[in-house]
Design an enzyme around this catalytic site. Structure first.
Site, mmCIF file in Angstrom:
data_model
loop_
_atom_site.group_PDB
_atom_site.id
_atom_site.type_symbol
_atom_site.label_atom_id
_atom_site.label_comp_id
_atom_site.label_asym_id
_atom_site.label_seq_id
_atom_site.Cartn_x
_atom_site.Cartn_y
_atom_site.Cartn_z
ATOM 1 C CB SER A 68 -6.528 26.024 39.490
ATOM 2 O OG SER A 68 -5.769 27.184 39.691
ATOM 3 C CE LYS A 71 -5.763 28.685 36.943
ATOM 4 N NZ LYS A 71 -4.613 28.794 37.679
ATOM 5 C CE1 TYR A 195 -6.104 32.290 36.162
ATOM 6 C CE2 TYR A 195 -5.901 34.040 37.620
ATOM 7 C CZ TYR A 195 -5.741 32.502 37.182
ATOM 8 O OH TYR A 195 -4.959 31.897 37.910
ATOM 9 C CE1 TYR A 247 -1.249 25.281 38.908
ATOM 10 C CE2 TYR A 247 -1.978 24.658 41.215
ATOM 11 C CZ TYR A 247 -2.099 25.526 39.975
ATOM 12 O OH TYR A 247 -3.354 26.137 39.876
ATOM 13 C CB VAL A 265 -5.662 27.575 45.518
ATOM 14 C CG1 VAL A 265 -6.711 28.387 45.286
ATOM 15 C CG2 VAL A 265 -4.712 27.756 46.791
#
Ligand code: GLU
Length: 313
Positions: A68, A71, A195, A247, A265
């Protein structure tokens, strides 16, 4: 050595030694074998300051799955592509929910809370994909990373991407759900394919810290001199990293570390000390919010020893 003039080489090598010796290592992600098989004893750290000085500790040159953290860079590309129109497709508020939550999407009519939860990142990927073929889009994302890090050896781990695809039922559900609200423009399989592949980029801490350096210097890479984004945009990306980058652990990260940061992750975290440095850490074991356990502790130690928190010394 005072906090005003910290000995960065010493701090980074001490933190790396301390983290390597700790027994509380968190738990590595187990949803795909490529992540489940990573040795939890790994620890890497790279800090690059605005003069381009590089300080490395532990496994700083070992590539890992950035997941991630990608991103941050797809958000940068999407903003470059359509500017503030992006905010019609994705919000800018912390979610307080798990990274792959679907509940909020129903309440918010398919518009994801922010660009860093999975749904938001899938919507951002969809924007970059529009008007291009998936392979071309992926090439663009990879080349952007290579350009930012000034390193052409950065690669996509296709086995990781294939495993993500095989197990990505929740992400497929999020994408299809958004598609039903018209938030996703392209065929869902294409958007998801891009993605999964950008999450599967493999990079070392050194490469990642270099790629993030523009965010520490008002949008311009101080080493290459390349302007990547405006200072206003850099400030805003940093704000989103601070509020949404971990998050439902974002509040805790701000409280303990006090720097904009984005976790993955795979156990990596990219943290930005505006006006000072870009820092990447990697410790594969995660805490209960899915963020790197020792990565967060290492960054907390860094801000304690340097006084670099954006909230004061
Ligand atoms: N590829 C992962 C997923 O979408 C990324 C999650 C993460 O790094 O937190 O499930």
């Amino acid at each position: 050595m005072s906090k005003a003039d910290p000995d960065l080489a010493k701090i980074v090598s001490e933190i790396a030694q301390e983290m390597s010796a700790r027994e509380d290592r968190g738990r590595v992600a187990s949803y795909i074998p490529e992540l489940a098989n990573v040795d939890p004893a790994r620890f890497g750290m790279a800090l690059i300051d605005l003069d381009g000085h590089v300080h490395l500790g532990g496994d700083a040159d070992v590539p890992f799955s950035i997941q991630s953290i990608s991103k941050v860079f797809t958000l940068t590309l999407a903003l470059g592509r359509i500017g503030d129109r992006l905010w019609q497709k994705v919000g800018r508020e912390p979610s307080g929910n798990r990274f792959n939550s679907i509940i909020q999407l129903e309440h918010e009519m398919g518009v994801p809370r922010n660009p860093f939860i999975n749904a938001g990142a899938i919507a951002v990927t969809d924007v970059i994909l529009s008007g291009r073929a998936p392979r071309e889009t992926l090439g663009e994302i990879l080349r952007f990373m290579q350009f930012l890090a000034d390193d052409e050896t950065i690669f996509i781990d296709h086995e990781v991407a294939a495993s993500e695809k095989r197990t990505g039922f929740r992400n497929a559900a999020l994408a299809n759900y958004m598609k039903s609200f018209g938030v996703i423009d392209n065929p869902v399989d294409n958007t998801l394919g891009v993605y999964f592949h950008h999450c599967a980029m493999a990079m070392s801490c050194r490469q990642l810290a270099r790629a993030g350096l523009f965010l520490a210097n008002n949008g311009r890479n101080p080493v290459s001199g390349h302007s990547v984004v405006s200072s206003e945009r850099a400030r805003r990306i940093n704000a989103l990293m601070m509020t949404c980058g971990h998050y439902d652990g974002s509040g805790e990260f701000a409280y303990r570390v006090g720097l904009p940061g984005k976790s993955g992750v795979g156990g990596g975290i990219l943290a930005i000390a505006p006006g000072r440095a870009s820092i990447a850490v990697w410790a594969p074991g995660l805490d209960e919010t899915g963020n790197s356990h020792l990565g967060r502790i290492a960054l907390e130690e860094l801000t304690k020893r340097t006084g670099w928190s954006v909230f004061g010394h």
